[in-house]
Design a protein around this motif. Structure first.
Motif, mmCIF file in Angstrom:
data_model
loop_
_atom_site.group_PDB
_atom_site.id
_atom_site.type_symbol
_atom_site.label_atom_id
_atom_site.label_comp_id
_atom_site.label_asym_id
_atom_site.label_seq_id
_atom_site.Cartn_x
_atom_site.Cartn_y
_atom_site.Cartn_z
ATOM 1 N N GLY A 146 0.813 -1.206 0.000
ATOM 2 C CA GLY A 146 0.000 0.000 0.000
ATOM 3 C C GLY A 146 0.847 1.256 0.000
ATOM 4 N N LEU A 147 1.919 1.259 0.770
ATOM 5 C CA LEU A 147 2.815 2.409 0.814
ATOM 6 C C LEU A 147 3.502 2.624 -0.523
ATOM 7 N N ILE A 148 4.003 1.528 -1.119
ATOM 8 C CA ILE A 148 4.668 1.641 -2.419
ATOM 9 C C ILE A 148 3.707 2.186 -3.462
ATOM 10 N N ASP A 149 2.477 1.692 -3.441
ATOM 11 C CA ASP A 149 1.478 2.157 -4.401
ATOM 12 C C ASP A 149 1.256 3.664 -4.270
ATOM 13 N N LYS A 150 1.114 4.149 -3.051
ATOM 14 C CA LYS A 150 0.865 5.576 -2.838
ATOM 15 C C LYS A 150 2.069 6.424 -3.249
ATOM 16 N N VAL A 151 3.267 5.933 -2.964
ATOM 17 C CA VAL A 151 4.467 6.677 -3.358
ATOM 18 C C VAL A 151 4.548 6.808 -4.870
ATOM 19 N N MET A 152 4.291 5.714 -5.590
ATOM 20 C CA MET A 152 4.394 5.749 -7.041
ATOM 21 C C MET A 152 3.349 6.660 -7.673
ATOM 22 N N VAL A 153 2.171 6.693 -7.092
ATOM 23 C CA VAL A 153 1.142 7.607 -7.593
ATOM 24 C C VAL A 153 1.562 9.052 -7.357
ATOM 25 N N LEU A 154 2.064 9.351 -6.161
ATOM 26 C CA LEU A 154 2.481 10.714 -5.848
ATOM 27 C C LEU A 154 3.650 11.169 -6.726
ATOM 28 N N LEU A 155 4.598 10.262 -6.997
ATOM 29 C CA LEU A 155 5.754 10.631 -7.819
ATOM 30 C C LEU A 155 5.355 10.991 -9.248
ATOM 31 N N GLY A 156 4.207 10.496 -9.697
ATOM 32 C CA GLY A 156 3.778 10.780 -11.055
ATOM 33 C C GLY A 156 2.898 12.009 -11.196
ATOM 34 N N THR A 157 2.613 12.688 -10.089
ATOM 35 C CA THR A 157 1.715 13.842 -10.164
ATOM 36 C C THR A 157 2.420 15.055 -10.765
ATOM 37 N N PRO A 158 1.682 15.910 -11.483
ATOM 38 C CA PRO A 158 2.289 17.129 -12.049
ATOM 39 C C PRO A 158 2.927 18.025 -10.996
ATOM 40 N N LEU A 413 -12.569 -3.393 -23.028
ATOM 41 C CA LEU A 413 -11.606 -3.223 -21.938
ATOM 42 C C LEU A 413 -10.751 -1.997 -22.203
ATOM 43 N N ASP A 414 -10.626 -1.149 -21.188
ATOM 44 C CA ASP A 414 -9.931 0.132 -21.328
ATOM 45 C C ASP A 414 -8.431 -0.056 -21.143
ATOM 46 N N THR A 415 -7.627 0.450 -22.064
ATOM 47 C CA THR A 415 -6.171 0.379 -21.954
ATOM 48 C C THR A 415 -5.549 1.771 -21.895
ATOM 49 N N THR A 416 -6.320 2.764 -21.480
ATOM 50 C CA THR A 416 -5.784 4.115 -21.321
ATOM 51 C C THR A 416 -4.885 4.164 -20.090
ATOM 52 N N PRO A 417 -3.605 4.536 -20.222
ATOM 53 C CA PRO A 417 -2.696 4.513 -19.069
ATOM 54 C C PRO A 417 -3.165 5.420 -17.940
ATOM 55 N N ALA A 418 -2.891 5.005 -16.710
ATOM 56 C CA ALA A 418 -3.216 5.796 -15.527
ATOM 57 C C ALA A 418 -1.999 6.613 -15.116
ATOM 58 N N LEU A 419 -2.245 7.690 -14.389
ATOM 59 C CA LEU A 419 -1.181 8.596 -13.963
ATOM 60 C C LEU A 419 -0.422 8.010 -12.778
ATOM 61 N N ALA A 420 0.879 7.797 -12.950
ATOM 62 C CA ALA A 420 1.755 7.333 -11.878
ATOM 63 C C ALA A 420 3.190 7.534 -12.348
ATOM 64 N N PHE A 421 4.157 7.150 -11.507
ATOM 65 C CA PHE A 421 5.558 7.276 -11.890
ATOM 66 C C PHE A 421 5.879 6.396 -13.093
ATOM 67 N N THR A 422 5.255 5.215 -13.155
ATOM 68 C CA THR A 422 5.360 4.344 -14.318
ATOM 69 C C THR A 422 4.082 4.452 -15.145
ATOM 70 N N THR A 423 4.106 3.856 -16.340
ATOM 71 C CA THR A 423 2.914 3.831 -17.186
ATOM 72 C C THR A 423 2.038 2.673 -16.727
ATOM 73 N N ARG A 424 1.158 2.949 -15.791
ATOM 74 C CA ARG A 424 0.304 1.908 -15.216
ATOM 75 C C ARG A 424 -0.941 1.699 -16.074
ATOM 76 N N PRO A 425 -1.504 0.482 -16.017
ATOM 77 C CA PRO A 425 -2.817 0.280 -16.654
ATOM 78 C C PRO A 425 -3.903 0.916 -15.820
ATOM 79 N N PRO A 426 -5.056 1.196 -16.401
ATOM 80 C CA PRO A 426 -6.159 1.755 -15.614
ATOM 81 C C PRO A 426 -6.715 0.707 -14.660
ATOM 82 N N ALA A 427 -7.396 1.171 -13.621
ATOM 83 C CA ALA A 427 -8.069 0.246 -12.710
ATOM 84 C C ALA A 427 -9.099 -0.558 -13.502
#
Length: 439
Positions: A146-158, A413-427
């Motif tokens: 959970g911590l890693i997930d939150k860090v990676m999301v935050l690192l990808g924010t503008p 099925l949606d393959t639009t990338p989600a915002l994060a430090f890496t190019t993540r798949p959408p939920a």
């Protein structure tokens, strides 16, 4: 060889110069494969396309082995660890190969819609790093993920990107605080695991993991301080954060793309059934006997461009592509531009396993396949990642058919990338239906 005019790098727009009035035109098409941009006050050289990136990564040796000082990573690691360190990585920092198990969360959903975000790798955060056996419901493991997930999301924010470009925002807006709090929580978990792994006498304990090796090296002669506790924690942090995120995101993409391309999934499963037979799980030595499975996994990595770039900087005055770049110049080799280079790939924007197969169906390597970068700063976890991804991907498809949830088709099925430090798949959700092997 890529060249440009003698006056300076194209696209180097200074005061009184005007940018192209058509901002939608790709900069590489306008200025060529090498151009300069200003990120805040820092002039940065950007390289695009296979030829330019290959020359930079493979033709410069140690001259392009540095890392520019990216503020958020400096605050997280203090210059330690193999990824953010501004000096070339030492041999001791590379992780060992591992043998993670296939994902085991899918079975618990009994064929019901299963969130692909739960498709995570225990390899980087478990045996290979700490030799600690974590199970998916272990509270420490759940907290760590959970911590890693939150860090990676935050690192990808503008806002964090602006923070890196304009350091004075640090005092004004405190944009970095949420990231540092999460990272410190991860570091606390790692310190606890380190204490549990520390042998009673220097050099006397078994070496069963990356962390064991680092700890015992630090207990011996270490004149350069490579294995001081702070750097050991930094190396483990890199291993756990980067390894878990990249492997997990790739597996999530692989699962989603197999659900979206059932014919590709079916061919992989046919090959797995034919080569492995009933019941035997895949082993690393099976890779040569599974060319289509290997080709699909490589094509997933090619298709998703997981980490578009990792910046470098010149360690000395460097001649590159006809230009002299002063020491300390940040250089961004765009790996995504290599993976999408139309001169190297027949259909770069389509999922096509044939990119890695010859006319007889044999697996072939591609020089332009650079998801781990290349040269002296290549990803230190490449060997571990390749092993883990093969075993996890093959094990997952051997046991389950991945289908869209009821009411949805593969095409939706949606393959639009989600915002994060890496190019993540959408939920996204898939149904993991146990297979009757051989059918």
């Amino acid at each position: 060889m890529w060249r440009a005019g003698p006056e300076g790098l194209p696209g180097d727009l200074g005061v009184g110069q005007q940018a192209d009035p058509c901002p939608s035109r790709p900069l590489a098409q306008q200025y060529g494969p090498a151009f300069a941009v200003h990120l805040g006050r820092q002039k940065t050289v950007v390289l695009t396309g296979y030829e330019a990136v290959r020359e930079a990564l493979l033709g410069t040796g140690q001259e392009l082995a540095g890392r520019p000082p990216i503020l958020i990573f400096q605050l997280i690691q203090g210059g330690g660890g193999p990824q953010a360190s501004s000096s070339p990585p030492g041999r001791a920092e590379g992780p060992p190969a591992g043998s993670p198990h296939a994902p085991s969360t899918a079975w618990a959903w009994g064929g019901r819609p299963w969130p692909t975000r739960s498709c995570r790798s225990r390899g980087a955060s478990r045996r290979s790093c700490t030799a600690t056996e974590f199970y998916y419901r272990d509270p420490v493991f759940v907290s760590l993920l959970g911590l890693i997930d939150k860090v990676m999301v935050l690192l990808g924010t503008p806002s964090l990107q602006l923070f890196n470009i304009y350091p004075w925002l640090r005092a004004l807006l405190q944009l970095h605080r949420p990231v540092l709090r999460k990272v410190e929580a991860v570091r606390a978990i790692l310190r606890t695991l380190m204490e549990a792994r520390r042998p009673p006498a220097p050099g006397r304990g078994p070496v069963r993991s990356y962390l064991d090796a680092l700890i015992q090296q630090g207990q011996g002669k270490d004149p350069e301080g490579l294995f001081a506790e702070a750097n050991v924690v930094a190396c483990a942090l890199d291993m756990v954060m980067a390894g878990t995120e990249t492997t997990s995101a790739t597996l999530q993409w692989a699962a989603l793309l197999m659900g979206k391309h059932p014919s590709v999934q079916g061919r992989v499963q046919e090959e797995l059934d034919r080569v492995l037979g009933p019941g035997r799980p895949p082993r690393l030595e099976d890779q040569r006997s599974l060319p289509y499975t290997n080709a699909v996994l490589r094509e997933v990595q090619h298709f998703i461009t997981l980490l578009p770039h990792m910046p470098r900087c010149t360690a000395s005055d460097t001649q590159l592509g006809g230009y002299l770049l002063p020491k300390g110049t940040p250089v961004v080799p765009l790996l995504s531009s290599v993976l999408l280079d139309k001169t190297q790939w027949e259909t770069p924007r389509q999922l096509s396993p044939g990119h890695f197969l010859d006319a007889d169906g044999r697996f072939v390597k591609r020089a332009a396949f650079l998801p781990f970068s290349a040269g002296c700063r290549v990803c230190v976890g490449e060997s571990l990642a390749r092993s883990a991804l093969f075993l996890l991907f093959a094990g997952l498809l051997q046991r389950y058919r991945l289908l869209p949830p009821p009411g949805l088709s593969a095409a939706t099925l949606d393959t639009t990338p989600a915002l994060a430090f890496t190019t993540r798949p959408p939920a996204q959700a898939l149904c993991a239906v146990p297979r009757l092997q051989g059918r």
